[in-house]
Design a protein around this motif. Structure first.
Motif, PDB file in Angstrom:
ATOM      1  N   ASN A 129       0.860  -1.181   0.000  1.00  0.00           N
ATOM      2  CA  ASN A 129       0.000   0.000   0.000  1.00  0.00           C
ATOM      3  C   ASN A 129       0.900   1.235   0.000  1.00  0.00           C
ATOM      4  O   ASN A 129       1.341   1.683   1.061  1.00  0.00           O
ATOM      5  CB  ASN A 129      -0.919   0.000   1.228  1.00  0.00           C
ATOM      6  N   PRO A 130       1.205   1.784  -1.183  1.00  0.00           N
ATOM      7  CA  PRO A 130       2.118   2.932  -1.275  1.00  0.00           C
ATOM      8  C   PRO A 130       1.688   4.123  -0.422  1.00  0.00           C
ATOM      9  O   PRO A 130       2.531   4.829   0.130  1.00  0.00           O
ATOM     10  CB  PRO A 130       2.096   3.277  -2.768  1.00  0.00           C
ATOM     11  N   GLU A 131       0.369   4.324  -0.300  1.00  0.00           N
ATOM     12  CA  GLU A 131      -0.128   5.460   0.484  1.00  0.00           C
ATOM     13  C   GLU A 131       0.260   5.306   1.956  1.00  0.00           C
ATOM     14  O   GLU A 131       0.710   6.258   2.592  1.00  0.00           O
ATOM     15  CB  GLU A 131      -1.650   5.560   0.355  1.00  0.00           C
ATOM     16  N   VAL A 132       0.101   4.095   2.482  1.00  0.00           N
ATOM     17  CA  VAL A 132       0.446   3.838   3.879  1.00  0.00           C
ATOM     18  C   VAL A 132       1.952   3.939   4.082  1.00  0.00           C
ATOM     19  O   VAL A 132       2.433   4.515   5.063  1.00  0.00           O
ATOM     20  CB  VAL A 132      -0.069   2.455   4.326  1.00  0.00           C
ATOM     21  N   THR A 133       2.720   3.388   3.141  1.00  0.00           N
ATOM     22  CA  THR A 133       4.182   3.475   3.234  1.00  0.00           C
ATOM     23  C   THR A 133       4.631   4.929   3.247  1.00  0.00           C
ATOM     24  O   THR A 133       5.519   5.320   4.016  1.00  0.00           O
ATOM     25  CB  THR A 133       4.845   2.730   2.061  1.00  0.00           C
ATOM     26  N   TYR A 134       4.009   5.742   2.421  1.00  0.00           N
ATOM     27  CA  TYR A 134       4.339   7.173   2.369  1.00  0.00           C
ATOM     28  C   TYR A 134       4.025   7.837   3.713  1.00  0.00           C
ATOM     29  O   TYR A 134       4.833   8.618   4.232  1.00  0.00           O
ATOM     30  CB  TYR A 134       3.553   7.848   1.249  1.00  0.00           C
ATOM     31  N   LYS A 135       2.860   7.506   4.279  1.00  0.00           N
ATOM     32  CA  LYS A 135       2.479   8.089   5.572  1.00  0.00           C
ATOM     33  C   LYS A 135       3.449   7.681   6.670  1.00  0.00           C
ATOM     34  O   LYS A 135       3.813   8.485   7.526  1.00  0.00           O
ATOM     35  CB  LYS A 135       1.055   7.660   5.940  1.00  0.00           C
ATOM     36  N   LEU A 136       3.857   6.421   6.651  1.00  0.00           N
ATOM     37  CA  LEU A 136       4.798   5.944   7.661  1.00  0.00           C
ATOM     38  C   LEU A 136       6.106   6.725   7.608  1.00  0.00           C
ATOM     39  O   LEU A 136       6.672   7.109   8.627  1.00  0.00           O
ATOM     40  CB  LEU A 136       5.086   4.455   7.455  1.00  0.00           C
ATOM     41  N   LYS A 137       6.576   6.961   6.390  1.00  0.00           N
ATOM     42  CA  LYS A 137       7.864   7.628   6.217  1.00  0.00           C
ATOM     43  C   LYS A 137       7.803   9.120   6.516  1.00  0.00           C
ATOM     44  O   LYS A 137       8.822   9.742   6.791  1.00  0.00           O
ATOM     45  CB  LYS A 137       8.372   7.425   4.783  1.00  0.00           C
ATOM     46  N   ASN A 138       6.591   9.702   6.457  1.00  0.00           N
ATOM     47  CA  ASN A 138       6.486  11.151   6.561  1.00  0.00           C
ATOM     48  C   ASN A 138       5.732  11.624   7.796  1.00  0.00           C
ATOM     49  O   ASN A 138       5.177  12.719   7.810  1.00  0.00           O
ATOM     50  CB  ASN A 138       5.821  11.708   5.297  1.00  0.00           C
ATOM     51  N   GLN A 139       5.712  10.780   8.840  1.00  0.00           N
ATOM     52  CA  GLN A 139       5.174  11.236  10.119  1.00  0.00           C
ATOM     53  C   GLN A 139       6.291  11.115  11.154  1.00  0.00           C
ATOM     54  O   GLN A 139       7.317  10.488  10.921  1.00  0.00           O
ATOM     55  CB  GLN A 139       3.917  10.446  10.500  1.00  0.00           C
ATOM     56  N   SER A 140       6.095  11.733  12.296  1.00  0.00           N
ATOM     57  CA  SER A 140       7.189  11.886  13.249  1.00  0.00           C
ATOM     58  C   SER A 140       7.458  10.639  14.092  1.00  0.00           C
ATOM     59  O   SER A 140       8.560  10.448  14.588  1.00  0.00           O
ATOM     60  CB  SER A 140       6.898  13.064  14.188  1.00  0.00           C
ATOM     61  N   ALA A 141       6.461   9.777  14.273  1.00  0.00           N
ATOM     62  CA  ALA A 141       6.633   8.605  15.135  1.00  0.00           C
ATOM     63  C   ALA A 141       7.517   7.562  14.449  1.00  0.00           C
ATOM     64  O   ALA A 141       7.370   7.304  13.260  1.00  0.00           O
ATOM     65  CB  ALA A 141       5.269   7.995  15.470  1.00  0.00           C
ATOM     66  N   PRO A 142       8.441   6.940  15.186  1.00  0.00           N
ATOM     67  CA  PRO A 142       9.246   5.862  14.597  1.00  0.00           C
ATOM     68  C   PRO A 142       8.352   4.679  14.233  1.00  0.00           C
ATOM     69  O   PRO A 142       7.305   4.470  14.849  1.00  0.00           O
ATOM     70  CB  PRO A 142      10.229   5.498  15.706  1.00  0.00           C
ATOM     71  N   PHE A 143       8.749   3.902  13.235  1.00  0.00           N
ATOM     72  CA  PHE A 143       7.906   2.807  12.787  1.00  0.00           C
ATOM     73  C   PHE A 143       8.744   1.613  12.352  1.00  0.00           C
ATOM     74  O   PHE A 143       9.922   1.734  12.025  1.00  0.00           O
ATOM     75  CB  PHE A 143       7.012   3.248  11.625  1.00  0.00           C
ATOM     76  N   ILE A 144       8.104   0.454  12.372  1.00  0.00           N
ATOM     77  CA  ILE A 144       8.665  -0.788  11.848  1.00  0.00           C
ATOM     78  C   ILE A 144       7.640  -1.373  10.881  1.00  0.00           C
ATOM     79  O   ILE A 144       6.452  -1.434  11.202  1.00  0.00           O
ATOM     80  CB  ILE A 144       8.928  -1.825  12.963  1.00  0.00           C
ATOM     81  N   HIS A 145       8.074  -1.790   9.711  1.00  0.00           N
ATOM     82  CA  HIS A 145       7.161  -2.397   8.733  1.00  0.00           C
ATOM     83  C   HIS A 145       7.532  -3.868   8.580  1.00  0.00           C
ATOM     84  O   HIS A 145       8.624  -4.198   8.131  1.00  0.00           O
ATOM     85  CB  HIS A 145       7.274  -1.682   7.386  1.00  0.00           C
TER      86      HIS A 145
END
Length: 334
Positions: A129-145
């Motif tokens: 889901n490119p939209e979700v991946t984009y959101k993950l990369k462009n928000q301040s909270a750290p994330f793991i995919h």
């Protein structure tokens, strides 16, 4: 009777509200005497702070958002257990939501998580889901995919070395004197699927053996069952003695078909899987497979998030965990 407030604590302890706040948040030095008075007052009043208000003031929620395809999927539940148990050690709770394979819902859930001020996010998916991946990369909270099928570039993840794990299983089958081995690949053709296939092909070529690759229509037990007739026909015609399935579910589908059609496993054909889902040890014969450390994947993911949150240290690497070959009953030494 109304619940006690921070004012009531301050009054009973004979200190200011700011002193109570400092003791509760451990934010600034407080004298031992004042700290003792505040703690005594909190205990006497059974004071419980409003966590929502507290998180707004401190900009800390102690929440980790976990988005899964379906918590009913056994390996995802194991990953979530690892996340939750390590989270509790560090005083973090998880906010869990399932997408049930709805990519649009996945994006909405991401937005919801961010409005709840989660401090970190773990995405456990089986789709792109490119939209979700984009959101993950462009928000301040750290994330793991985390994804069992797709290898996301430039995102933080925890996984195993799929090429080497596949090599280990192929080498094991050859050591059991299997020379004609089918590799049953899932239909998705993902990078992870190709990595498993590469491990198999490399070992077969190193041993001067022919790589025989077949593709299932999907990744589920039914998909393994549906292609089983073709596999067994090929096995008889081309003297194939073993099938290495890229997913346990495909292997279990093949086991079911063999049972229904009186084909003995492993006497007539050996079957190996990949993943070590709970069903792999329950089926008879039990399935020889590669164990992916799902619980550890969740636990390490949570530790990485906590490290970034506690130490303000950016996650910059992708962690590779060891896999394990599990020898059970479905492979025969010939």
């Amino acid at each position: 009777m109304s619940s006690p407030t921070i004012k009531d604590v301050a009054k009973l302890a004979g200190v200011s509200i700011s002193t109570v706040s400092r003791v509760m948040n451990d934010s600034k030095p407080v004298s031992p005497e004042a700290r003792r008075k505040v703690i005594d007052a909190i205990n006497k009043l059974d004071f419980k702070p409003n966590e929502l208000a507290r998180s707004l003031v401190m900009k800390r929620s102690n929440l980790i958002g976990v988005v899964v395809k379906d918590i009913g999927i056994s390996y995802m539940a194991q990953i979530v257990r690892g996340i939750e148990e390590i989270g509790r050690m560090y005083k973090y709770d998880i906010l869990l939501s399932s997408t049930y394979g709805d990519i649009e819902q996945e994006s909405k859930i991401m937005d919801f998580m961010l409005t709840k001020q989660v401090e970190g996010i773990v995405m456990i998916s089986e789709d792109t889901n490119p939209e979700v991946t984009y959101k993950l990369k462009n928000q301040s909270a750290p994330f793991i995919h985390l994804d069992k099928f797709y290898d996301y570039e430039d995102t933080h993840t925890v996984s195993i070395d799929y090429v080497n794990a596949s090599k280990e299983m192929t080498n094991y089958l050859i050591k059991q004197n299997h020379k004609r081995i089918i590799f049953l690949e899932e239909s998705t053709g993902t990078k992870i699927g190709k990595a498993k296939q590469k491990g198999y092909i490399d070992v077969m070529e190193e041993n001067g053996l022919e790589a025989i690759i077949m593709n299932a229509a999907g990744i589920n037990i039914k998909d393994g069952y549906d292609i089983s007739e073709k596999i067994l026909e090929k096995a008889v015609k081309e003297d194939v003695s073993a099938v290495f399935c890229a997913e346990d579910e495909l292997a279990i589908g093949l086991l079911n078909y063999c049972y229904d059609h009186n084909v003995k496993v492993p006497e007539n054909i050996s079957i190996a899987g990949f993943g070590d889902v709970p069903l792999a040890s329950i089926y008879r014969p039990s399935l020889t497979t590669v164990r992916e450390p799902y619980y550890d994947i969740g636990a390490v993911s949570m530790r990485k998030l906590v490290k970034e949150l506690k130490e303000n240290q950016k996650i910059i690497d992708n962690t590779i965990l060891p896999s394990e070959l599990i020898e059970r009953e479905s492979v025969l030494k010939i």
